[in-house]
Write an enzyme that holds these catalytic residues in place. Sequence first.
Site, PDB file in Angstrom:
ATOM      1  N   GLU B  43       0.853  -1.190   0.000  1.00 63.49           N
ATOM      2  CA  GLU B  43       0.000   0.000   0.000  1.00 63.49           C
ATOM      3  C   GLU B  43       0.896   1.251   0.000  1.00 63.49           C
ATOM      4  O   GLU B  43       1.905   1.282   0.698  1.00 63.49           O
ATOM      5  CB  GLU B  43      -0.884  -0.026   1.262  1.00 63.49           C
ATOM      6  CG  GLU B  43      -1.930   1.082   1.298  1.00 63.49           C
ATOM      7  CD  GLU B  43      -2.859   1.012   2.530  1.00 63.49           C
ATOM      8  OE1 GLU B  43      -2.552   0.248   3.463  1.00 63.49           O
ATOM      9  OE2 GLU B  43      -3.880   1.717   2.531  1.00 63.49           O
ATOM     10  N   LYS B 111      -9.707   1.688  -2.471  1.00 63.67           N
ATOM     11  CA  LYS B 111     -10.000   1.250  -1.099  1.00 63.67           C
ATOM     12  C   LYS B 111     -11.426   1.666  -0.720  1.00 63.67           C
ATOM     13  O   LYS B 111     -11.784   2.844  -0.826  1.00 63.67           O
ATOM     14  CB  LYS B 111      -8.986   1.899  -0.160  1.00 63.67           C
ATOM     15  CG  LYS B 111      -8.980   1.386   1.263  1.00 63.67           C
ATOM     16  CD  LYS B 111      -7.778   2.015   2.027  1.00 63.67           C
ATOM     17  CE  LYS B 111      -7.557   1.390   3.392  1.00 63.67           C
ATOM     18  NZ  LYS B 111      -6.276   1.855   3.996  1.00 63.67           N
ATOM     19  N   CYS B 151      -5.781  -3.125   2.407  1.00 59.90           N
ATOM     20  CA  CYS B 151      -5.644  -3.030   3.879  1.00 59.90           C
ATOM     21  C   CYS B 151      -6.960  -3.219   4.646  1.00 59.90           C
ATOM     22  O   CYS B 151      -7.451  -4.335   4.755  1.00 59.90           O
ATOM     23  CB  CYS B 151      -4.977  -1.713   4.228  1.00 59.90           C
ATOM     24  SG  CYS B 151      -4.291  -1.696   5.914  1.00 59.90           S
TER      25      CYS B 151
END
Lengths: 267, 267
Positions: B43, B111, B151
Site C-alpha cells: 500500500e 479502497k 488493507c
Amino acid sequence: MKKIKMALCQMKPLRDKEKSVDKALTMIEESAENGAGLVVLPEIFYHPYELKSIASLADDGKATIDRIREAAARLEIHICAGSIAIRENGKNFNRSYLVGPAGDILLEHSKCHLFDVDFKELRTRESQVFVPGDSLKTVETAIGKIGILICYDIRFPEAARKLALQGAEIILVPAAFNDITGPAHWHITFRARAVENQLYIAAVSPARDIKAAYRAYGHSMAVSPWGDVLSEAGEDEEIIYAELDPEVLSNIRGKLPLLKHRREDIY
Amino acid sequence: MKKIKMALCQMKPLRDKEKSVDKALTMIEESAENGAGLVVLPEIFYHPYELKSIASLADDGKATIDRIREAAARLEIHICAGSIAIRENGKNFNRSYLVGPAGDILLEHSKCHLFDVDFKELRTRESQVFVPGDSLKTVETAIGKIGILICYDIRFPEAARKLALQGAEIILVPAAFNDITGPAHWHITFRARAVENQLYIAAVSPARDIKAAYRAYGHSMAVSPWGDVLSEAGEDEEIIYAELDPEVLSNIRGKLPLLKHRREDIY
C-alpha cells in the site's frame, strides 16, 4: 450486557445418554459453584460424535431439556445445552437450547450448515442424518444479547455477522472440529469471527477421545472481542472459565468501529 | 488458474516519490529474474504512510503507472502496483492497479473502507484525505481470476466474499497494518479470509520503519486456500516468494465445499 463469568464444559461424552446427562449436570453444578453465571456444553454432549448412533437417539428432547431447565432454575444460571439430536415431524435437527435462570427456554438454534466433507481420512455426510435449520436469531437476556451457532456454522462469516447485526454480544458455539480441521482452522476461524464482529465467542468442544471413530479436537476456548484467547482447554475433560466484560466490548467497538464502517451499499 | 510464482515486495518507501518508484522497479526486476510471474507491491509504496504527505502527492497517477506498465510489458509479467493516491475530479482515492504482461491495466481497485480509528496510541482519519471506492471487482487473467482489496478492506468478510463469489482465486492485498493492529490481527484476519473463501491471498506490507510516525507491521505473507502461511517476511525490506497452484485450490474446494454450502436463503 453484564459482567459475568462463563464456564465452558469440555466434557467427554459417555456411550450411555442418561449417564452423559448426569455428567453434564455434575459439570454444570461445579461451574455454578465456581461462580459461573453462564455454562456452555459441547455439541451432542451426551454421546460420541457418531452419526448413526446419534440419529438413533434422536427424540423430542424433552427429557434431556427438562433436566437442564431444572438445573438452570435451581442454580439460577444460564445454560447453553450444547446440542441435542431432536426428532420433529419425522426429521432430525442438531439443535441447541439456551435456558435462563427461571428454567425457561430463551433461544433455540438448529445447525444451519451441515458438515458434508470428503477428506481422504474423513468422509462424513451430516445431511444424511439431519436437516438444516433455517434461521439465525439472537435473544436479549439478563446477561447480554446472545446468539448460538453450531460447529460448521462458524465457518460461514455471514452467519456470525447476521447475529452481530442483530446486536449479539456473545455467540455460543457448541462444536466438534476434528483431527484435520481442528489443528488447521479451529483457532483462526473462531478468533476471526470474534475480531470481525467484536464480540465474545465461546467455542465448546467435547474432550478428545483417541479411541473414537470421530476424534473431536478439544481446545475449547473463550475468545474476547479483540480476538484474544481468554482461556483454552487442552484435549481432556475439563472446565475452563472466562470473564465477559461489557466495558471491554464497548471500548473495542469505540476505538475501532468495524460494524459502523461496513459498506452495505457495495456488498 | 495457472501454476505461478508470486513475489511479495516488502519494500521500505523513501521520502522521495521518484526514488521510491525506482526502488520498486528494482525489486520488481529482481522478482522477475527469480521467476515470478506476478509481483505485488505494498500500500502507498512510494512514501511512508503519512496522510498529509500522501495527500499532497496525489495526482492522476499516470507517470507512476506508466513506469509500472512499461516494466510489466518488458518483463512480461503481472504487477499489482500496491496503491497510489489518485486525484480525480477534485477527490483523492487510495487506488491499486493490476497491470498485465502486455502493459495494459487489467483491474483497478479503490479502497472501499477507510481507516478511521481512535486507539490511545494511534488516532487516524483516512476519510479526511480520501474518499472511498464503490465497487468490488475481479478480472480473469492469464494466471487466474484476481481481485484486489486494500488493507482495512480485508477486515470486512463481505468484501473478500464478494470477490470469491465472482470466482476469485487470488486476492491481492496491499496493506499497512501497524504496531497495534498488526500483532493482534494481521495473521488471523488474512488467514481466515483465505480459509473461508478457499483462495490464495497476498498480504503485502511496507517494511517496518521504527522511526516513522505510522510504523507499518511488515510480515508480508502469502496464504494458501487452506490458510497455511506459505512464506512470510520479517520486518525489514525483502522479497518473499510463493508458488500458487490451481490443483491445491481445487483439491481443497472439492474436499470441503464451503462455497457450495453457503445458505444464501438465510443470510
